[in-house]
Motif scaffolding. Sequence first.
Motif, PDB file in Angstrom:
ATOM      1  N   ALA A  13       3.503  -4.419  -6.684  1.00 16.68           N
ATOM      2  CA  ALA A  13       3.199  -4.682  -8.127  1.00 16.68           C
ATOM      3  C   ALA A  13       4.046  -3.126  -8.286  1.00 16.68           C
ATOM      4  O   ALA A  13       5.146  -3.166  -9.479  1.00 16.68           O
ATOM      5  N   ASP A  31       4.992   7.222  -3.772  1.00 10.94           N
ATOM      6  CA  ASP A  31       4.077   7.381  -3.278  1.00 10.94           C
ATOM      7  C   ASP A  31       4.251   7.585  -1.630  1.00 10.94           C
ATOM      8  O   ASP A  31       5.164   8.310  -1.498  1.00 10.94           O
ATOM      9  N   VAL A  73      -0.506  10.706  -5.947  1.00  7.47           N
ATOM     10  CA  VAL A  73      -0.354  11.524  -7.482  1.00  7.47           C
ATOM     11  C   VAL A  73      -2.118  11.708  -7.649  1.00  7.47           C
ATOM     12  O   VAL A  73      -3.525  10.922  -6.591  1.00  7.47           O
ATOM     13  N   ASP A 273      -4.391  -4.412  -7.756  1.00  6.20           N
ATOM     14  CA  ASP A 273      -6.028  -3.963  -7.020  1.00  6.20           C
ATOM     15  C   ASP A 273      -6.605  -3.243  -8.600  1.00  6.20           C
ATOM     16  O   ASP A 273      -7.661  -3.755  -8.160  1.00  6.20           O
ATOM     17  N   THR A 284      -0.028 -12.060  -4.823  1.00  4.29           N
ATOM     18  CA  THR A 284       0.373 -12.853  -5.968  1.00  4.29           C
ATOM     19  C   THR A 284      -0.077 -12.356  -7.209  1.00  4.29           C
ATOM     20  O   THR A 284       0.416 -13.087  -7.806  1.00  4.29           O
ATOM     21  N   LYS A 350       3.477 -19.938   4.508  1.00  5.46           N
ATOM     22  CA  LYS A 350       3.289 -18.499   4.411  1.00  5.46           C
ATOM     23  C   LYS A 350       3.307 -17.821   6.174  1.00  5.46           C
ATOM     24  O   LYS A 350       3.673 -17.123   6.684  1.00  5.46           O
TER      25      LYS A 350
HETATM   26  C1  LIG Z   1      -4.153  -8.071   6.071  1.00  6.41           C
HETATM   27  C2  LIG Z   1      -4.659  -8.617   4.703  1.00  6.41           C
HETATM   28  C3  LIG Z   1      -3.728  -9.597   4.153  1.00  6.41           C
HETATM   29  C4  LIG Z   1      -3.393  -9.970   2.790  1.00  6.41           C
HETATM   30  N1  LIG Z   1      -2.903 -11.368   2.307  1.00  6.41           N
HETATM   31  C5  LIG Z   1      -2.384 -11.434   1.488  1.00  6.41           C
HETATM   32  C6  LIG Z   1      -1.429 -12.608   1.146  1.00  6.41           C
HETATM   33  O1  LIG Z   1      -0.916 -13.665   2.102  1.00  6.41           O
HETATM   34  N2  LIG Z   1      -1.255 -12.809   0.293  1.00  6.41           N
HETATM   35  C7  LIG Z   1      -1.856 -12.333  -1.481  1.00  6.41           C
HETATM   36  O2  LIG Z   1      -1.734 -12.438  -2.113  1.00  6.41           O
HETATM   37  N3  LIG Z   1      -2.865 -11.334  -0.949  1.00  6.41           N
HETATM   38  C8  LIG Z   1      -3.185 -10.798   0.128  1.00  6.41           C
HETATM   39  N4  LIG Z   1      -3.349  -9.531   0.431  1.00  6.41           N
HETATM   40  C9  LIG Z   1      -4.018  -8.525  -0.643  1.00  6.41           C
HETATM   41  C10 LIG Z   1      -3.002  -8.064  -1.173  1.00  6.41           C
HETATM   42  O3  LIG Z   1      -2.500  -7.598   0.031  1.00  6.41           O
HETATM   43  C11 LIG Z   1      -3.632  -7.093  -2.436  1.00  6.41           C
HETATM   44  O4  LIG Z   1      -3.669  -7.922  -2.946  1.00  6.41           O
HETATM   45  C12 LIG Z   1      -2.621  -6.292  -3.015  1.00  6.41           C
HETATM   46  O5  LIG Z   1      -1.595  -5.212  -1.577  1.00  6.41           O
HETATM   47  C13 LIG Z   1      -2.203  -5.420  -3.991  1.00  6.41           C
HETATM   48  O6  LIG Z   1      -0.950  -5.765  -4.358  1.00  6.41           O
HETATM   49  P1  LIG Z   1      -1.172  -3.985  -5.581  1.00  6.41           P
HETATM   50  O7  LIG Z   1       0.094  -3.555  -5.955  1.00  6.41           O
HETATM   51  O8  LIG Z   1      -1.931  -3.450  -6.530  1.00  6.41           O
HETATM   52  O9  LIG Z   1      -1.106  -2.582  -4.041  1.00  6.41           O
HETATM   53  P2  LIG Z   1      -0.684  -2.211  -2.823  1.00  6.41           P
HETATM   54  O10 LIG Z   1       0.568  -3.370  -2.198  1.00  6.41           O
HETATM   55  O11 LIG Z   1      -2.411  -1.977  -2.251  1.00  6.41           O
HETATM   56  O12 LIG Z   1       0.235  -1.350  -2.681  1.00  6.41           O
HETATM   57  C14 LIG Z   1      -0.653   0.348  -3.230  1.00  6.41           C
HETATM   58  C15 LIG Z   1       0.317   1.929  -2.939  1.00  6.41           C
HETATM   59  O13 LIG Z   1      -0.449   2.292  -3.674  1.00  6.41           O
HETATM   60  C16 LIG Z   1      -0.123   3.565  -2.889  1.00  6.41           C
HETATM   61  N5  LIG Z   1      -0.481   5.010  -3.102  1.00  6.41           N
HETATM   62  C17 LIG Z   1      -2.300   4.552  -3.044  1.00  6.41           C
HETATM   63  N6  LIG Z   1      -2.905   5.823  -3.640  1.00  6.41           N
HETATM   64  C18 LIG Z   1      -1.820   6.445  -4.342  1.00  6.41           C
HETATM   65  C19 LIG Z   1      -2.190   7.600  -4.561  1.00  6.41           C
HETATM   66  N7  LIG Z   1      -2.598   8.219  -5.109  1.00  6.41           N
HETATM   67  N8  LIG Z   1      -0.584   8.161  -5.510  1.00  6.41           N
HETATM   68  C20 LIG Z   1       0.866   7.643  -5.033  1.00  6.41           C
HETATM   69  N9  LIG Z   1       0.171   5.906  -4.429  1.00  6.41           N
HETATM   70  C21 LIG Z   1      -0.844   5.391  -4.200  1.00  6.41           C
HETATM   71  C22 LIG Z   1      -0.415   2.825  -1.628  1.00  6.41           C
HETATM   72  O14 LIG Z   1       0.461   3.445  -0.629  1.00  6.41           O
HETATM   73  C23 LIG Z   1       0.867   1.671  -1.570  1.00  6.41           C
HETATM   74  O15 LIG Z   1       2.403   1.920  -0.754  1.00  6.41           O
HETATM   75  C24 LIG Z   1      -3.846  -8.991   1.521  1.00  6.41           C
HETATM   76  C25 LIG Z   1      -4.074  -8.256   2.374  1.00  6.41           C
HETATM   77  C26 LIG Z   1      -4.850  -7.481   3.009  1.00  6.41           C
HETATM   78  C27 LIG Z   1      -5.482  -6.420   3.558  1.00  6.41           C
END
Ligand SMILES: Cc1cc2nc3c(=O)[nH]c(=O)nc-3n(C[C@H](O)[C@H](O)[C@H](O)COP(=O)(O)OP(=O)(O)OC[C@H]3O[C@@H](n4cnc5c(N)ncnc54)[C@H](O)[C@@H]3O)c2cc1C
Length: 384
Positions: A13, A31, A73, A273, A284, A350
Motif C-alpha cells: 500500500a 521504512d 517510525v 493490514d 490485493t 499468480k
Molecule cells: C508468504 C505470504 C504470501 C502472501 N501472498 C499474498 C498474495 O499472493 N496476495 C495477497 O493479496 N496477499 C498476500 N499476502 C498478504 C500480504 O502480503 C499482506 O496483506 C500485505 O503485505 C499487506 O500490505 P501492507 O501494505 O499493509 O503492508 P506490507 O506490505 O507488509 O508493508 C509494510 C511495510 O512497513 C514497514 N514497517 C513496519 N513497521 C514500520 C515502522 N515502525 N516504521 C516504518 N516502516 C515500518 C515494513 O518494513 C514493510 O516494508 C501474503 C502474505 C504472506 C506472508
Amino acid sequence: MSSTVVIVGGGYAGTMVAKALDDRADVILVDPRDAFVNVSGSLRATARLDWADQPFFDYGPLLTRGRVIRDSVVAVQPGGVTLADGCRVDADHIVLATGSSHSYPARPRTTATSAAAAADDLRATNEQLSRADRVLVLGAGPVGLELAGEIRDAWPGKRITILDPSPEILPACLPEVRDELRRQLEELDIDLRLATSLADLPHAAAATASTFTVTTTDGEEITADIWFRTFGSRPHTAYLADGALVRLTERQTVPVDEHLNVIGHPTVYALGDIADLADPKMATQAMTQAPTVIENIAARLRGEQPVAVHEPATTHRILVPLGTRYGVGQLTSPDGGAIAAPVDVVVARKGTDLFTARFAERFGRTATAGIDSTGTAGDGEGSG
Ligand SMILES: Cc1cc2nc3c(=O)[nH]c(=O)nc-3n(C[C@H](O)[C@H](O)[C@H](O)COP(=O)(O)OP(=O)(O)OC[C@H]3O[C@@H](n4cnc5c(N)ncnc54)[C@H](O)[C@@H]3O)c2cc1C
C-alpha cells in the motif's frame, strides 16, 4: 509551498500511495528496509535458489521527486513522526501502512533489513531444506499450502506433511475450491492432516535441518528433518501503542473511518493490514484501499474536500498456487459472487511469476534474472 506527505511503511500500500503522490507533493517514505518485499515470492525463493533475490525491489527508482528514509517510525503525532534515531519529520499528511508480521520465511527476518541479507537468509534456508528428506509444515493456511507446493515443485521426492488444528481447509472458500485443493494435494503426495496439532512445537529450530520426532494431539508420532511455522501474524502497530494518536483496537489494528482517516485525524490515514477494516488482510485489499487515500490526499492538496470512500470487499478473492503448475483459487463472478478459479487461471495470474512482473514495473526493474520469459503477472487480479 508544496505540502509534505510522510508515508510510514514501504509495502504494497505505502509504495503505491508514495508513487501516486510523488509529482503532487513532497513525498517522504519511511521504512527500515532498503527494498520493497513482494512476500508472494518469498516461499518460492525458499525452495528455489534462482529465486532468492526475486522478492526484493530496491526503493531507489520508485520516486522521482520524493525521498526514502531508511529507519523505523517509533511515534506519530498529527503533525509529524518520530524516527528510531530520534529525529522528527514534520508532515502535512501522514499515511500509516506498516503491515503485519509473519514467521520467516514467509516474511524476511527483522534482523535482515537489507535485500542482500534477506536473500542470503533464503539461500541458507534452501541449503538446509535440500538436506531434509521429511518436511513438516505447521499451518494449512495459504502460506503453509503455498510453501508445501513450492517444496514439492522443487523436490519431487521429499515427504511433506502439513498439520492444522482447523477441521476445514480454506474455510472462506467455496466447497468446490476446497475439494479441488484436497484432490491436488493428494496428487502431489502432500500429506494434509486437519483437526490435529502439536501440544509443543519441535525442539529443533524452525527452518533448520535437524531430525526430530513430535507427537500430535491425536497421539500420532511424526518424524521430520525440518519444520516451518506458517501461522501467527500480528499488525505492526507497536509505535502507536502509547495511544497518543489513537486507541488501538483489541486486535491492535488502527480504527479508521470510511475515508480511511485514522479516527479523529483528518490528515492522518491508515490502510492495509493495520487498518481495522472488514477486508481480508491481503495485498490485493491493501492496494484496493490505496486509491481512496490517494484521492483524498490529492483533494486536500488542491484545497478541496476529500470525498473518496472505501467500500469493504464483499467476496473473498484468493489465488493459492501450489508451485508453478498446480493451484486453486476463487475470484469474483460477473454477478458479484464468488466463483472457483480453474488451475490454468491460477497459474497464469499468480503461479507463474508470483506478481514479480507487476512490481518490476512499479519499481523500474527491467531484467528479472532467474525468471524466464513465461513470467507474466496476468491481468492484474491481485488476489492470493
Ligand atoms: C508468504 C505470504 C504470501 C502472501 N501472498 C499474498 C498474495 O499472493 N496476495 C495477497 O493479496 N496477499 C498476500 N499476502 C498478504 C500480504 O502480503 C499482506 O496483506 C500485505 O503485505 C499487506 O500490505 P501492507 O501494505 O499493509 O503492508 P506490507 O506490505 O507488509 O508493508 C509494510 C511495510 O512497513 C514497514 N514497517 C513496519 N513497521 C514500520 C515502522 N515502525 N516504521 C516504518 N516502516 C515500518 C515494513 O518494513 C514493510 O516494508 C501474503 C502474505 C504472506 C506472508
